[in-house]
Motif scaffolding. Sequence first.
Motif, short mmCIF file in Angstrom:
data_model
loop_
_atom_site.label_atom_id
_atom_site.label_comp_id
_atom_site.label_asym_id
_atom_site.label_seq_id
_atom_site.Cartn_x
_atom_site.Cartn_y
_atom_site.Cartn_z
N LEU A 198 83.33 -41.14 24.29
CA LEU A 198 81.60 -41.19 24.80
C LEU A 198 81.29 -39.31 24.79
CD1 LEU A 198 78.90 -42.28 26.22
CD2 LEU A 198 80.13 -41.58 28.00
N CYS A 199 80.22 -39.66 23.70
CA CYS A 199 79.77 -38.59 23.80
C CYS A 199 78.00 -38.76 24.66
CB CYS A 199 79.13 -38.34 22.59
SG CYS A 199 80.93 -37.92 20.95
N VAL A 223 85.79 -38.75 27.16
CA VAL A 223 84.63 -38.01 27.40
C VAL A 223 84.39 -36.64 26.97
CG1 VAL A 223 82.43 -38.13 29.26
CG2 VAL A 223 84.41 -39.58 29.07
N PHE A 224 83.17 -36.82 26.46
CA PHE A 224 83.01 -35.55 25.48
C PHE A 224 81.15 -35.52 25.54
CE2 PHE A 224 82.57 -32.59 21.52
CZ PHE A 224 83.30 -32.20 21.06
N ILE A 225 81.62 -34.18 25.92
CA ILE A 225 79.90 -33.67 26.56
C ILE A 225 80.08 -32.51 25.32
CG2 ILE A 225 78.37 -31.94 27.92
CD1 ILE A 225 79.75 -33.60 29.61
N ILE A 266 77.46 -37.57 16.36
CA ILE A 266 77.28 -38.28 15.71
C ILE A 266 78.78 -38.50 15.11
CG2 ILE A 266 76.14 -39.28 13.46
CD1 ILE A 266 73.40 -38.24 14.36
N SER A 267 79.20 -37.73 14.25
CA SER A 267 80.13 -37.33 14.28
C SER A 267 81.67 -38.19 15.40
CB SER A 267 81.39 -36.02 13.57
OG SER A 267 80.04 -35.19 13.49
N LEU A 268 81.26 -38.07 15.95
CA LEU A 268 82.70 -38.40 16.97
C LEU A 268 82.51 -39.43 18.34
CD1 LEU A 268 83.03 -34.56 18.74
CD2 LEU A 268 84.56 -36.08 16.91
N GLY A 269 81.35 -39.88 18.74
CA GLY A 269 81.35 -41.15 19.61
C GLY A 269 81.40 -42.16 18.72
#
Lengths: 257, 257
Positions: free
Chosen positions: B40-41, B194-196, B204-207
Amino acid sequence: MKKNIRLIAQILFVIAFLILWQILYSLQIWPPLLFPSPGMIAEAFVKAFTSKGLGPMILHSLRLLLIGLLLGVSVALLLSALSAINEVFAAIYNMIVSMFDLIPGIALIPVAILWLGIGDGAIIFMVFHSVVWPMSRSIINGFNSVPNIYLEVGQNIGLNRIRLILGVFIPAALPHIFSGLKVGWARAWRGLISAEMVFGGGTALGIGYYITDRRTNLDVAGIFATIIAIILIGLVVEYGIFMVIEKNTFSKWGMTR
Amino acid sequence: MTEEKKTPILRIRSLTKQYDNSQRVILPRIDLDVYPEDFLCILGPSGCGKSTLIRCIAGFEDYEGTIESNGRIVKKPGTDRIMVFQDFNQLFPWKTVVNNITYALKASGMADKKARIAKAEKYLKKVNLFDYKDYYPHQLSGGMKQRVAIARGMALGSSIILMDEPFAALDAMTRNRMQSELLHIKEKESMTVVFITHNIQEAISLGNRIMVMSRNGEVKEHLYNTLEKPVTPATPGYGALWKHLNDLLTEERADDK
Ligand SMILES: Nc1ncnc2c1ncn2[C@@H]1O[C@H](COP(=O)(O)OP(=O)(O)O)[C@@H](O)[C@H]1O
Ligand SMILES: [Mg+2]
């Protein structure tokens, strides 16, 4: 390169100083008894160790210093750790530290003598007093300046209070703790010699006593020789012990400020 | 949202946060479910409460409402939710790279020393830092430090890794490399993240999920990112998604006076 130049300058200064001393001596302005030549001091230095027993006196003083230092550091660590855990305790301890740190060690000698008698106990008491307050000050400062992120990481990986103190607060505060130790050691070393001189012969042991003894014998060269021994010991502690510890701990860790 | 009926690993209901020293409600009744394997970004303008949210999840802040991790109410930090900070100083400088990880394993209750070392080394290999295991943190670059912190979180077997802009202080090239490395690890390990970030490209690249927060701390939009990984600007749909997210964020900025 820069460092070499500094070292050369320092050595040259010492040589110049000795030459000047020798010249002053040769002019015979003061009687040689009161103003001995560098050679006489060197001779007295050797004799102090070979025939006058300064070596054991120094060891005796250093032993008392070490005991007082260890006691002072341990008590300071313990009480500072408690104040990191408990705010009420911290408030009281901070007050105690600020008050007691103001008392010159020498002013406590009468009390030390009355309570502990003239002897090792009173000396250790003096050393302890010289160390424990500046140490506490530095440790508390060090604990207060531990970056919050270390504490949060520590809590995150599951450290409890006590392990947080041992595993995070103390290593993170090491540069502070160490500067406290340096202040404490310097004060303790001076305090110890003054105390031994005040006791003057009551115990017949220790560097301070030795100086007093030289004075009563009108051995000025011997007094200077002892002073040189005191300086040398200070240098050994500073460069042989403190700097080595520093290099192998927080300097190696990139923590020097 | 039509997620299949899994149990959330992280369940947040009516999370409300207000700091003691301020009138402003930072997070007004947030609801959020995070499922196993989610990435989750969370995107949002600076100061909107992203760090506050993730710090509440990590257990570093008091809050009102409920946060459950693995069905248990979050009251304090724990190894089930490990935090990776933006700050490079999240490793203990007095411990080598490998010992930073073994120490965390020990703190979390792993008794066998050999097993700790083996595990730490295994995860250092995963982040390509095995050769640096005996370095001290100050000898590493920022990107390397962040990778060690990620390895530490993974080695602890945390069910959720919380990342608060871990790559934001890195240069663009390192940042891109870290992103693909993280994706690579995520594909192989079963982990929930969970990535802020405040970087649209990064989200977009990660989540696989992207949540956009509004300036006043509300959830503005919550969407699934179905673009196939690895995502590049040439990936079909990238432009549209980027523009959509950018519009949402621009609105938040435009609302500013
Ligand atoms: N410890 C604190 N005490 C009071 N206010 C805080 C504290 N931490 C953050 N804030 C405030 O909360 C708001 C959100 O901050 P933060 O969560 O760090 O935002 P973000 O990470 O999205 O940039 C900001 O207005 C900030 O000033
Ligand atoms: Mg933030």
